[in-house]
Design an enzyme around this catalytic site. Structure first.
Site, PDB file in Angstrom:
ATOM      1  CE1 TYR A   1      -3.503  -8.652   5.333  1.00  0.00           C
ATOM      2  CE2 TYR A   1      -3.076  -7.448   3.298  1.00  0.00           C
ATOM      3  CZ  TYR A   1      -3.683  -7.539   4.547  1.00  0.00           C
ATOM      4  OH  TYR A   1      -4.464  -6.509   4.992  1.00  0.00           O
TER       5      TYR A   1
ATOM      6  CD  GLU B   1     -13.292   8.798 -13.330  1.00  0.00           C
ATOM      7  OE1 GLU B   1     -13.661   8.923 -12.149  1.00  0.00           O
ATOM      8  OE2 GLU B   1     -13.597   9.607 -14.240  1.00  0.00           O
TER       9      GLU B   1
END
Length: 404
Positions: free
Chosen positions: A306, A383
């Site tokens: 990348y 979360e």
């Protein structure tokens, strides 16, 4: 400084839908899939996008999903991206929603990325009458080394909004490097390029008791490994850094035989294209030169990975402004240096000005020094941090579409 009232409303709205976002994230977490084809994940995302009243388009050559949200009136287009793929790891978190697929795990948090973007899409649809322009949702497979973003671009991703091509692009990446609820970003190089290095050193085999009658490739390879580190410290500007790591050494079959070959494998990371080219040339020079000095040979293969992920300066200022308004000044962090990991959102940013930011999700009970990191089979993300991510997606899109 506390969040502003308008932006704080995005965070309040994100917290209201967070239980549903968490439930979706856990469904995704149970069914991790690796690579460019993610049939169960893609089907779940297609279902969730349709449930929002949108008309998603599945990928042709890869298991991607693209959808568009239209604002009240015409205007610019912004791309928001979430990657969907997992890693080839056996999960050992002990979570009651752990992976049901042996040897596959959402250890980089891409399940949270998908859930956050779907949550943001829901809020943008709820607010549809109050903004102009278009939001292009990009759900991408194959970020973990499979060049998924490049495949989507080759499929015409930037023309899928049905009108003006995106003039801005944004992605979030969850991380346990940072405390929960922070937004962490910087202008310019954000993440490194990542190229794979494979070196085969060839000598001449023989009996280990008589190395003078052979040509030992192991000692040559050992010298190459050390010389590559010397090259980095003596030939690379500390303010335009590079990392060259040899992480794999394969040689020999037993203790009394000098082998004919040694294989070295590793990675090269840089934060500018000029340094990337220079390091590639330097690696070849060091390997071939040292081998030749000992009468051996070195074959060097560099597989391009990348590119450098480069955040547009103006867009990064927009993200920082949104983050200050959404999560507050104290939770908005300007990163002092790039991260040496690599990310294929870089392909999008080569064509569209934009930025990638991190959302911190280190559980508060974890010691920063020992908390399992992304790519660990024990990593657990807080979360509750997804509310900050959802609100930041919404805030960035709304501010960009309103002209900054």
């Amino acid at each position: 400084m506390q969040p502003t009232s308008v932006a704080h409303a995005y965070l309040d709205a994100a917290r209201e839908i967070l239980p549903e976002v968490i439930a979706l994230r856990r469904r995704l977490h149970r069914i991790p899939e690796v690579g460019l084809e993610l049939p169960r994940t893609q089907a779940l995302v297609l279902e969730a996008v349709r449930d929002l009243g949108l008309d998603p388009t599945p990928g042709v050559t890869v298991g991607s999903v693209v959808a568009t949200i239209e604002g009240a009136r015409p205007g610019p287009t912004i791309l928001l991206r979430a990657d969907m793929d997992a890693l080839p790891l056996t999960e050992e978190t002990g979570l009651d929603f752990a992976s049901e697929h042996d040897g596959q795990m959402h250890a980089c948090g891409h399940d949270t990325h998908v859930a956050m973007l779907l949550g943001a899409a829901r809020l943008l649809i709820d607010q549809q009458a109050s903004w102009n322009g278009r939001v292009l949702l990009m759900f991408q497979p194959g970020e973990e080394g499979f060049h998924g973003a490049r495949f989507m671009l080759d499929e015409g991703l930037l023309d899928k909004a049905g009108g003006e091509r995106p003039s801005g692009a944004f992605a979030l990446h969850i991380s346990t490097l940072y405390e929960t609820g922070t937004i962490d970003v910087r202008p310019g190089p954000m993440l490194a390029s990542g190229d794979t290095l494979r070196i085969t050193v060839r000598g001449r085999g023989g009996h280990a008791s008589a190395p003078h009658t052979a040509l030992d490739p192991i000692t040559v390879a050992a010298e190459i490994v050390l010389a590559l580190q010397l090259m980095v410290t003596r030939r690379v500007d500390a303010f335009d850094p590079a990392v060259v790591t040899i992480a794999q050494v394969l040689a020999g079959t037993t203790t009394n035989i000098i082998p004919e070959t040694v294989f070295l494998g590793g990675t090269m990371r840089t934060v500018s294209e000029a340094r990337r080219v220079a390091v590639q040339a330097g690696v070849r020079r060091v390997c071939e030169g040292i081998a030749a000095a000992h009468g051996a040979s070195a074959e060097v293969e560099i597989e391009p990975g990348y590119p450098v992920t480069i955040n547009d300066a103006a867009f990064t200022e927009l993200v920082l402004g949104v983050a200050r308004d959404v999560v507050g000044e104290d939770a908005t962090r300007l990163l002092p240096a790039p991260i040496m990991g690599a990310e294929d959102f870089s392909y999008v940013l080569q064509q569209v000005p934009g930025a990638m930011a991190f959302v911190g999700a280190r559980p508060p009970e974890e010691d920063p020094a020992t908390a399992p990191m992304n790519h660990s089979n024990r990593v657990v993300f807080d979360e509750s941090a997804m509310a900050a991510g959802i609100a930041t997606h919404v805030g960035v899109a709304r501010r960009f579409l309103s002209g900054g």
